[in-house]
Design a protein around this motif. Structure first.
Motif, PDB file in Angstrom:
ATOM      1  N   PRO A 137       0.827  -1.218   0.000  1.00  0.00           N
ATOM      2  CA  PRO A 137       0.000   0.000   0.000  1.00  0.00           C
ATOM      3  C   PRO A 137       0.862   1.268   0.000  1.00  0.00           C
ATOM      4  CG  PRO A 137      -0.883  -1.587   1.552  1.00  0.00           C
ATOM      5  CD  PRO A 137       0.438  -2.139   1.069  1.00  0.00           C
ATOM      6  N   ARG A 138       1.954   1.252   0.730  1.00  0.00           N
ATOM      7  CA  ARG A 138       2.842   2.426   0.780  1.00  0.00           C
ATOM      8  C   ARG A 138       3.438   2.689  -0.601  1.00  0.00           C
ATOM      9  NH1 ARG A 138       5.605   1.673   5.707  1.00  0.00           N
ATOM     10  NH2 ARG A 138       4.066   2.984   6.687  1.00  0.00           N
ATOM     11  N   SER A 139       3.813   1.637  -1.323  1.00  0.00           N
ATOM     12  CA  SER A 139       4.358   1.796  -2.674  1.00  0.00           C
ATOM     13  C   SER A 139       3.295   2.328  -3.631  1.00  0.00           C
ATOM     14  CB  SER A 139       4.906   0.470  -3.193  1.00  0.00           C
ATOM     15  OG  SER A 139       5.989   0.048  -2.422  1.00  0.00           O
ATOM     16  N   LEU A 198       6.840   8.615   2.589  1.00  0.00           N
ATOM     17  CA  LEU A 198       6.420   7.273   2.175  1.00  0.00           C
ATOM     18  C   LEU A 198       7.625   6.398   1.846  1.00  0.00           C
ATOM     19  CD1 LEU A 198       3.383   8.247  -0.077  1.00  0.00           C
ATOM     20  CD2 LEU A 198       3.271   6.914   2.046  1.00  0.00           C
ATOM     21  N   ALA A 199       8.603   6.975   1.172  1.00  0.00           N
ATOM     22  CA  ALA A 199       9.806   6.206   0.814  1.00  0.00           C
ATOM     23  C   ALA A 199      10.583   5.819   2.072  1.00  0.00           C
ATOM     24  CB  ALA A 199      10.681   7.011  -0.136  1.00  0.00           C
ATOM     25  N   ALA A 200      10.708   6.740   3.013  1.00  0.00           N
ATOM     26  CA  ALA A 200      11.422   6.442   4.258  1.00  0.00           C
ATOM     27  C   ALA A 200      10.687   5.362   5.042  1.00  0.00           C
ATOM     28  CB  ALA A 200      11.572   7.702   5.101  1.00  0.00           C
ATOM     29  N   GLY A 201       9.366   5.442   5.081  1.00  0.00           N
ATOM     30  CA  GLY A 201       8.583   4.423   5.772  1.00  0.00           C
ATOM     31  C   GLY A 201       8.748   3.056   5.141  1.00  0.00           C
ATOM     32  N   ALA A 202       8.813   3.012   3.830  1.00  0.00           N
ATOM     33  CA  ALA A 202       9.002   1.735   3.134  1.00  0.00           C
ATOM     34  C   ALA A 202      10.389   1.172   3.432  1.00  0.00           C
ATOM     35  CB  ALA A 202       8.811   1.923   1.634  1.00  0.00           C
ATOM     36  N   ARG A 203      11.402   2.039   3.450  1.00  0.00           N
ATOM     37  CA  ARG A 203      12.758   1.574   3.765  1.00  0.00           C
ATOM     38  C   ARG A 203      12.815   1.035   5.198  1.00  0.00           C
ATOM     39  NH1 ARG A 203      14.099   6.226   0.864  1.00  0.00           N
ATOM     40  NH2 ARG A 203      14.344   7.420   2.776  1.00  0.00           N
ATOM     41  N   ASN A 204      12.160   1.731   6.128  1.00  0.00           N
ATOM     42  CA  ASN A 204      12.156   1.285   7.528  1.00  0.00           C
ATOM     43  C   ASN A 204      11.446  -0.052   7.675  1.00  0.00           C
ATOM     44  OD1 ASN A 204      13.541   3.560   8.291  1.00  0.00           O
ATOM     45  ND2 ASN A 204      11.731   4.660   8.955  1.00  0.00           N
TER      46      ASN A 204
END
Length: 127
Positions: free
Chosen positions: A16-18, A110-116
């Motif tokens: 969903p984040r992507s 969103l990108a930082a959350g996906a990396r985390n």
């Protein structure tokens, strides 16, 4: 593979984040493409961006939304601001760039959350 099958496979494997990131990237690209000068394509891009933020606001207001309260409050405030500011841009009373900047900031989050999420160890069932 047909385009429809490819899109279905992408939706099935994309987080969903992507998906949210991809949507913000698409709408931000449209804003950038029609940043200068008046015209129907510029109004369409602005309206699309406002619609994305309105849907986001609706999701944030839903009691089932599990984002932290502070983050929800910040995003709700941004959504309200986007709606008001978009009217100013459409009437020629404000520049479009701040809308692009806000979207880019959301994309960075969103990108930082996906990396985390990828960096966190996953729970594994013991066999």
């Amino acid at each position: 593979m047909s385009l429809q099958k490819y899109q279905a496979a992408q939706r099935a494997t994309e987080s969903p984040r992507s998906t949210e990131y991809r949507l913000f990237a698409q709408v931000t690209r449209a804003l950038m493409d029609y940043k200068e000068g008046p015209g129907p394509k510029r109004i369409e891009a602005l309206d699309w961006n406002r619609h994305v933020w309105t849907v986001l606001l609706s999701d944030l207001a839903d009691s089932r939304n599990q984002l932290p309260s502070q983050l929800k409050a910040t995003l709700i405030s941004l959504s309200i601001w986007v709606g008001k500011y978009t009217r100013k841009v459409m009437s020629g009373r404000a520049p479009l760039q701040p809308l692009i900047d806000v979207n880019r900031n959301v994309m960075e989050g969103l990108a930082a959350g996906a990396r985390n999420a990828l960096a966190q160890p996953q729970n594994r069932n013991a066999a």
